[in-house]
Design an enzyme around this catalytic site. Structure first.
Site, mmCIF file in Angstrom:
data_model
loop_
_atom_site.group_PDB
_atom_site.id
_atom_site.type_symbol
_atom_site.label_atom_id
_atom_site.label_comp_id
_atom_site.label_asym_id
_atom_site.label_seq_id
_atom_site.Cartn_x
_atom_site.Cartn_y
_atom_site.Cartn_z
ATOM 1 N N LYS A 1 57.884 1.576 -22.915
ATOM 2 C CA LYS A 1 56.805 2.509 -22.605
ATOM 3 C C LYS A 1 55.476 1.792 -22.406
ATOM 4 O O LYS A 1 54.567 2.302 -21.760
ATOM 5 C CB LYS A 1 56.658 3.543 -23.738
ATOM 6 C CG LYS A 1 57.927 4.315 -24.043
ATOM 7 C CD LYS A 1 58.437 5.078 -22.834
ATOM 8 C CE LYS A 1 59.689 5.879 -23.155
ATOM 9 N NZ LYS A 1 60.276 6.514 -21.954
ATOM 10 N N LEU B 1 67.615 9.121 -16.148
ATOM 11 C CA LEU B 1 66.368 9.726 -15.700
ATOM 12 C C LEU B 1 65.524 8.657 -15.027
ATOM 13 O O LEU B 1 65.249 7.608 -15.618
ATOM 14 C CB LEU B 1 65.600 10.320 -16.884
ATOM 15 C CG LEU B 1 66.309 11.383 -17.719
ATOM 16 C CD1 LEU B 1 65.333 11.992 -18.724
ATOM 17 C CD2 LEU B 1 66.927 12.458 -16.847
ATOM 18 N N HIS C 1 61.664 16.798 -18.326
ATOM 19 C CA HIS C 1 63.042 16.361 -18.071
ATOM 20 C C HIS C 1 64.082 17.421 -18.460
ATOM 21 O O HIS C 1 65.267 17.245 -18.206
ATOM 22 C CB HIS C 1 63.356 15.015 -18.717
ATOM 23 C CG HIS C 1 62.883 14.858 -20.130
ATOM 24 N ND1 HIS C 1 63.295 15.670 -21.161
ATOM 25 C CD2 HIS C 1 62.028 13.952 -20.676
ATOM 26 C CE1 HIS C 1 62.731 15.268 -22.286
ATOM 27 N NE2 HIS C 1 61.954 14.248 -22.023
#
Length: 458
Positions: free
Chosen positions: A362, A77, A185
């Protein structure tokens, strides 16, 4: 009014060139949104999932591993910009260490596995309209990655943000690009179908796919997991890790009481009154890594049965049309999670993997760890932990964006002997700084000079 809203949204998607399959999926979820579906999963409707097989306890013969990895495709992704870290390009272009970014390291990992197993092992990136150009341009430096008949990238779809008051497509002339959003997603499956990539993979002789986030460098192609998955005959499998007290946000698997089906529950699907159950690492002892495996043929058949609609549970996400302006109109975004596909495949399963397969970035906290000597980078592009227990890192808001982080910490300090490293204020660090034990730097800020050793307790 909502019927007019649906027609307007469908027309807007059609005019923008969104594939019909994606419009059909949007229409399905629009109907759910209109009827009041929230996607909530109350605690009393599930039982904890407590007994997954453990990868390190499984014996997978070498020939099974070889056969399975030869039929496996790797999909990453790669649609995010990393805006929360101050980035305006594909997040995977961010340097991780030694002058290499996520794309470099993923390419190294895949090319190394191809050589080891003499397998095609195609690598594909699901991009967005914001990241596709940057990704394609950067990957030109790896011409050997291309596999005949397959693209290196395929794009995630886009859909209109809907006004929260009447479910019509929002208008925002100040920046029309903000009128659009990705469908989460979970759109992976629709994008694979609509782009033709799913059929191209099957035509090319590939049977399995391993999916993971582009910012998770721990999700290295793994022939042992591929062999295990192929041996199960399952249509779908999720990788999970054992939770710790620090793993309160990630989704977890559970068993739905009504039919015994494995499902995924995220924070957005948990009622407020049940959040204490969600965050209890003893009640729900395994978290979902977002590393997935599925049978491509089973996916194709399921999509055909549903006329392109896989049937993932709705996630109703309320925001403002301009995320930076709280006074801009409230909007609803229709989203799904790709991991939720576990509930639409009877016989789906999971496997507990080592924590080394979950190294997401993140925030700059995780980036500092990966840039430090807590990890070594081997020739195959894999990050190898050099300590038994990863130290806790918590940086103040002064380090939130990459530009400010790099300015204050141009060279990562040594953390191999650290237990925790907490920075509450605005501090700047010279080269060759070492952190030992439990170190906390206060809110007053300051400068840590080159070569300094910060010694804490523990």
């Amino acid at each position: 009014m909502s019927q007019a809203g649906l027609l307007a949204a469908q027309q807007k998607m059609h005019d923008a060139g969104v594939p019909q399959a994606a419009i059909d999926v949007f229409t399905h979820y629009y109907g759910q949104l209109e009827s009041g579906v929230t996607g909530m999963i109350p605690e009393d409707s599930i039982d904890p999932y407590v007994n997954p097989p453990m990868l390190d306890e499984l014996d997978v013969p070498e020939h099974i591993q070889q056969e399975a990895i030869a039929k496996t495709a790797i999909i990453k992704l790669n649609g995010g910009l990393g805006t929360s870290m101050g980035l305006d390009r594909a997040k995977t272009l961010l340097e991780v260490r030694d002058g290499l970014n996520f794309l470099d390291l993923i390419a190294k990992q895949v090319l190394s596995m191809r050589q080891r197993y003499k397998a095609g092992l195609p690598l594909l990136f699901m991009t967005s309209f914001r990241t596709d150009t940057d990704t394609v341009q950067y990957l030109q430096r790896y011409p050997q990655l291309a596999v005949e008949g397959l693209p290196l990238t395929f794009q995630q779809n886009q859909e209109p943000k809907l006004r929260a008051d009447d479910l019509t497509p929002v208008q925002w002339p100040q920046d029309p690009s903000l009128e659009w959003c990705p469908p989460g997603h979970g759109d992976l499956y629709t994008a694979l179908l609509a782009s033709g990539v799913l059929d191209a993979l099957l035509t090319g002789g590939y049977r399995y796919a391993c999916i993971s986030n582009g910012d998770n460098l721990g999700a290295v192609p793994n022939a042992r997991i591929a062999g295990w998955f192929a041996s199960t005959g399952a249509p779908y499998a999720a990788e999970v890790c054992r939770r710790t007290v620090n793993d309160k946000k990630g989704g977890h698997l559970a068993v739905r009481k009504s039919d015994g089906q494995l499902i995924l529950r995220d924070t957005a699907q948990t009622p407020d009154q049940d959040m204490h159950y969600f965050t209890d690492e003893f009640r729900h002892p395994f978290f979902h890594t977002n590393n997935l495996w599925f049978d491509l043929q089973a996916l194709r058949e399921r999509l055909a049965q549903g006329n392109s609609v896989l049937g993932l549970p709705l996630i109703r996400n309320q925001k403002t049309v301009d995320p930076t302006r709280s006074d801009s109109p409230a909007v609803l975004q229709i989203e799904t999670a790709m991991g939720a596909a576990i509930e639409v495949f009877p016989g789906a399963t999971a496997i507990c993997v080592d924590r080394s397969r979950f190294l997401p970035v993140k925030t700059t906290n995780e980036l500092l760890l990966l840039r430090s000597d807590v990890y070594d980078l081997d020739e195959q592009g894999q990050l190898v932990a050099c300590v038994e227990t990863t130290p806790e890192v918590s940086l103040s808001s002064a380090y939130k964006t990459i530009s400010e982080f790099d300015r204050r910490i141009p060279q990562a300090p040594s953390l191999r002997e650290a237990s925790s490293f907490i920075v509450k204020g605005d501090w700047e660090f010279g080269a060759e700084v070492s952190i030992r034990g439990n170190v906390t730097l206060g809110e007053q800020g300051g400068i840590v000079e080159q070569g300094h050793v910060l010694q804490g307790e523990g």
